[in-house]
Design an enzyme around this catalytic site. Structure first.
Site, mmCIF file in Angstrom:
data_model
loop_
_atom_site.group_PDB
_atom_site.id
_atom_site.type_symbol
_atom_site.label_atom_id
_atom_site.label_comp_id
_atom_site.label_asym_id
_atom_site.label_seq_id
_atom_site.Cartn_x
_atom_site.Cartn_y
_atom_site.Cartn_z
ATOM 1 N N GLU A 60 -1.517 -113.445 1.210
ATOM 2 C CA GLU A 60 -0.828 -112.456 2.155
ATOM 3 C C GLU A 60 -0.095 -113.487 3.142
ATOM 4 O O GLU A 60 0.019 -113.231 4.259
ATOM 5 C CB GLU A 60 -1.687 -111.834 2.821
ATOM 6 C CG GLU A 60 -2.416 -110.709 2.090
ATOM 7 C CD GLU A 60 -3.484 -109.880 2.593
ATOM 8 O OE1 GLU A 60 -3.536 -109.895 4.019
ATOM 9 O OE2 GLU A 60 -4.253 -109.020 2.162
ATOM 10 N N CYS A 61 0.325 -114.558 2.625
ATOM 11 C CA CYS A 61 1.168 -115.559 3.364
ATOM 12 C C CYS A 61 2.616 -115.421 3.255
ATOM 13 O O CYS A 61 3.046 -114.998 2.139
ATOM 14 C CB CYS A 61 0.706 -116.829 3.208
ATOM 15 S SG CYS A 61 1.605 -118.465 3.959
ATOM 16 N N GLY A 62 3.629 -115.670 4.277
ATOM 17 C CA GLY A 62 4.786 -115.762 4.281
ATOM 18 C C GLY A 62 5.289 -116.634 2.973
ATOM 19 O O GLY A 62 6.436 -116.484 2.474
#
Length: 194
Positions: A60-62
């Site tokens: 769920e990271c950019g």
């Protein structure tokens, strides 16, 4: 005589464990055992002789989409299509921004469903701080840096020695030349030994 024996036993009790740790580290990163994505203990020894890209991943990271796409592309190109002595070793981590909250089964499903990832993905791991997994302790001790966010990448040689490391702003495509160069160097060494 008794006090000398006591002193020798004391010194062995204190320093023998340190010698064992040092001996294990002499085998490099591949001398460690880790938990795989199914929570089974597995040895990294099976990757000795290959160039490895060790990455702490998060779902769920950019940086997730770009990194997972590029990790899959380079693994497929070099390992599957060209049969080069290379692998990606992915270690999910939830230490940065709570961006890997899922369990191992969900992490694997995410990587396979969204990116068709077939490279090895291990169990959730602590990669930084006071109690990192031993392999990340080894990386920190030998490279003198530790991940400060998701998608730190460490290039490991065929003996398990850290060659280089890059943060998440450096893409996998940016370091492809380094990876290919390490593979060429390994193959040149191997041909020279024949």
């Amino acid at each position: 005589m008794v006090s000398c024996l006591y002193a020798e036993c004391f010194l062995l009790a204190v320093f023998f464990p340190l010698l064992q740790v040092g001996a294990k580290n002499k085998g490099g990163l591949y001398s460690f055992d880790v938990r795989d994505i199914h929570n089974q203990v597995t040895s990294l020894e099976q990757y000795r002789g290959k160039i490895s890209l060790v990455v702490n991943v998060a779902s769920e990271c950019g940086y997730t989409d770009e990194h997972y796409r590029h990790l899959t592309e380079i693994y497929n190109e070099l390992t599957i299509e060209k049969n080069e002595p290379f692998t990606v070793l992915a270690f999910p981590c939830n230490q940065f921004g709570n961006q890997e909250p899922d369990n191992n089964e969900e992490i694997l499903k995410f990587a396979q469903t969204n990116y068709a990832a077939t490279f090895p993905i291990f169990g959730k791991t602590n990669v930084a701080g006071r109690n990192p997994d031993p392999i990340y302790g080894y990386i920190k001790d030998s490279f003198h840096s530790e991940p400060t966010w998701n998608f730190w990448k460490y290039l490991i040689d065929e003996k398990g020695v850290v060659i280089n490391g890059w943060g998440p702003r450096v893409t996998v495509k940016d370091i492809k030349e380094n990876i290919v160069g390490a593979i060429k160097k390994l193959k040149t060494k191997s041909h020279g030994e024949l």
